[in-house]
Write a protein that holds these residues in place. Structure first.
Motif, mmCIF file in Angstrom:
data_model
loop_
_atom_site.group_PDB
_atom_site.id
_atom_site.type_symbol
_atom_site.label_atom_id
_atom_site.label_comp_id
_atom_site.label_asym_id
_atom_site.label_seq_id
_atom_site.Cartn_x
_atom_site.Cartn_y
_atom_site.Cartn_z
ATOM 1 N N LYS A 1 0.816 -1.219 0.000
ATOM 2 C CA LYS A 1 0.000 0.000 0.000
ATOM 3 C C LYS A 1 0.847 1.266 0.000
ATOM 4 O O LYS A 1 0.569 2.206 -0.758
ATOM 5 C CB LYS A 1 -0.927 -0.005 1.214
ATOM 6 C CG LYS A 1 -1.779 1.247 1.337
ATOM 7 C CD LYS A 1 -2.656 1.200 2.582
ATOM 8 C CE LYS A 1 -3.443 2.499 2.759
ATOM 9 N NZ LYS A 1 -4.299 2.455 3.966
ATOM 10 N N ASP B 1 -13.791 -5.598 4.844
ATOM 11 C CA ASP B 1 -13.421 -6.748 4.032
ATOM 12 C C ASP B 1 -13.249 -6.372 2.566
ATOM 13 O O ASP B 1 -14.180 -5.838 1.957
ATOM 14 C CB ASP B 1 -14.487 -7.842 4.177
ATOM 15 C CG ASP B 1 -14.114 -9.098 3.420
ATOM 16 O OD1 ASP B 1 -14.560 -9.239 2.257
ATOM 17 O OD2 ASP B 1 -13.361 -9.906 3.967
ATOM 18 N N PRO B 2 -12.077 -6.622 1.971
ATOM 19 C CA PRO B 2 -11.859 -6.263 0.568
ATOM 20 C C PRO B 2 -12.861 -6.918 -0.380
ATOM 21 O O PRO B 2 -13.318 -6.293 -1.341
ATOM 22 C CB PRO B 2 -10.436 -6.762 0.282
ATOM 23 C CG PRO B 2 -9.777 -6.802 1.613
ATOM 24 C CD PRO B 2 -10.854 -7.179 2.586
ATOM 25 N N GLY C 1 -15.331 -4.792 -2.826
ATOM 26 C CA GLY C 1 -15.319 -5.008 -4.270
ATOM 27 C C GLY C 1 -16.684 -5.407 -4.800
ATOM 28 O O GLY C 1 -17.133 -4.915 -5.839
ATOM 29 N N VAL D 1 -10.420 2.566 3.799
ATOM 30 C CA VAL D 1 -10.009 1.385 3.038
ATOM 31 C C VAL D 1 -9.182 1.828 1.828
ATOM 32 O O VAL D 1 -9.355 2.933 1.313
ATOM 33 C CB VAL D 1 -11.246 0.580 2.582
ATOM 34 C CG1 VAL D 1 -12.024 1.338 1.520
ATOM 35 C CG2 VAL D 1 -10.859 -0.801 2.073
ATOM 36 N N ASN E 1 -6.286 -1.954 -3.240
ATOM 37 C CA ASN E 1 -5.946 -3.295 -2.793
ATOM 38 C C ASN E 1 -6.277 -4.270 -3.941
ATOM 39 O O ASN E 1 -7.373 -4.226 -4.493
ATOM 40 C CB ASN E 1 -6.783 -3.615 -1.547
ATOM 41 C CG ASN E 1 -6.604 -5.029 -1.047
ATOM 42 O OD1 ASN E 1 -6.775 -5.995 -1.777
ATOM 43 N ND2 ASN E 1 -6.282 -5.156 0.222
ATOM 44 N N LYS F 1 -7.194 -7.304 -4.181
ATOM 45 C CA LYS F 1 -8.413 -8.110 -4.034
ATOM 46 C C LYS F 1 -9.653 -7.264 -4.293
ATOM 47 O O LYS F 1 -10.624 -7.738 -4.900
ATOM 48 C CB LYS F 1 -8.484 -8.725 -2.632
ATOM 49 C CG LYS F 1 -9.643 -9.699 -2.479
ATOM 50 C CD LYS F 1 -9.606 -10.421 -1.142
ATOM 51 C CE LYS F 1 -10.761 -11.414 -1.036
ATOM 52 N NZ LYS F 1 -10.766 -12.124 0.259
ATOM 53 N N ILE F 2 -9.644 -6.003 -3.851
ATOM 54 C CA ILE F 2 -10.777 -5.114 -4.108
ATOM 55 C C ILE F 2 -10.903 -4.851 -5.603
ATOM 56 O O ILE F 2 -11.986 -4.971 -6.181
ATOM 57 C CB ILE F 2 -10.618 -3.790 -3.342
ATOM 58 C CG1 ILE F 2 -10.720 -4.034 -1.832
ATOM 59 C CG2 ILE F 2 -11.671 -2.770 -3.787
ATOM 60 C CD1 ILE F 2 -10.430 -2.805 -0.989
#
Length: 242
Positions: free
Chosen positions: A20, A110-111, A115, A134, A138, A140-141
């Motif tokens: 990040k 939670d990613p 998403g 957030v 990321n 995963k997102i």
């Protein structure tokens, strides 16, 4: 545009973007797979270059860098990646909202949830999302959005209290999804045309300072404790976007 080979320095740079702090230092993020790349290419100036082991892959306006599939695997966050990685500039969003319906997300953790919410919102035609707490870049997102991240104006990490207060002053009514001290969403008739829907953190819900600004407090009646926030989002969007 002629393809070139990916250099060692570029490999090191892409590896940094998995963290990040470096994403925000360089204002760049990674996308993986042909579908996400195709979605990003619909928007100018997002993709800086594409990395692939497919020597036949070319693009007329975006640089394509060739490397081994072994390197693709090292640069990917998935176990069996497609041989396509895009390096993107951060998306430049604005604070001038496009529509009279805004989705506001208060510290969704939670990613996968985030998403899915972004993807669901896009499916329902939401144009503006405000969120805080957030990293939307990321991997995963980004992957979970399936490209919706490129099609919604996402205003990130603003002061939510100041933002909601300003929106109320601009004539928006504020709806919050709460488990306590709220009314069955089926029994609340909302005729206001300018709406903000707030969804809160999976564990702690909406921040109390935001609750104090709500015009409507609603819940979804179910036969167990609570719904996944992404599912709740879809149910409420189907109600309030009619």
């Amino acid at each position: 545009m002629k393809n070139n080979l990916l250099s060692k320095n570029q490999i090191l740079h892409i590896k940094k973007l998995m963290q990040k702090k470096y994403r925000y230092q360089y204002q760049e993020f990674i996308i993986e797979g042909l579908h996400l790349i195709e979605e990003a290419l619909k928007h100018p100036k997002i993709i800086k270059y594409i990395v692939t082991s497919d020597v036949n892959f070319k693009h007329k306006s975006v640089p394509v860098l060739i490397t081994s599939y072994e390197n693709i695997c090292k640069l990917s966050t998935t176990k069996s990646p497609q041989p396509y990685i895009g390096i993107c500039n951060f998306i430049q969003n604005n604070h001038l909202y496009e529509k009279d319906f805004i989705l506001l997300l208060d510290n969704i953790n939670d990613p996968g949830n985030l998403g899915t919410i972004i993807r669901t919102a896009h499916a329902f035609g939401v144009k503006d999302i405000i969120l805080k707490g957030v990293d939307i870049y990321n991997p995963k997102i980004v992957r979970s959005t399936q490209g919706a991240i490129f099609n919604i104006n996402i205003v990130n990490n603003v002061n939510l209290i100041e933002t909601v207060t300003k929106l109320k002053n601009d004539g928006f009514k504020i709806i919050g999804s709460l488990l306590k001290d709220s009314i069955d969403y089926n029994k609340v008739e909302i005729k206001d045309k300018k709406l903000v829907l707030i969804l809160g953190n999976e564990s702690h819900g909406i921040n109390q300072d935001l609750i104090n600004l709500l015009d409507y407090k609603v819940y979804i009646p179910i036969k167990f404790e609570s719904l996944n926030v992404a599912i709740a989002c879809g149910i409420l969007l189907s109600k309030y976007l009619k």
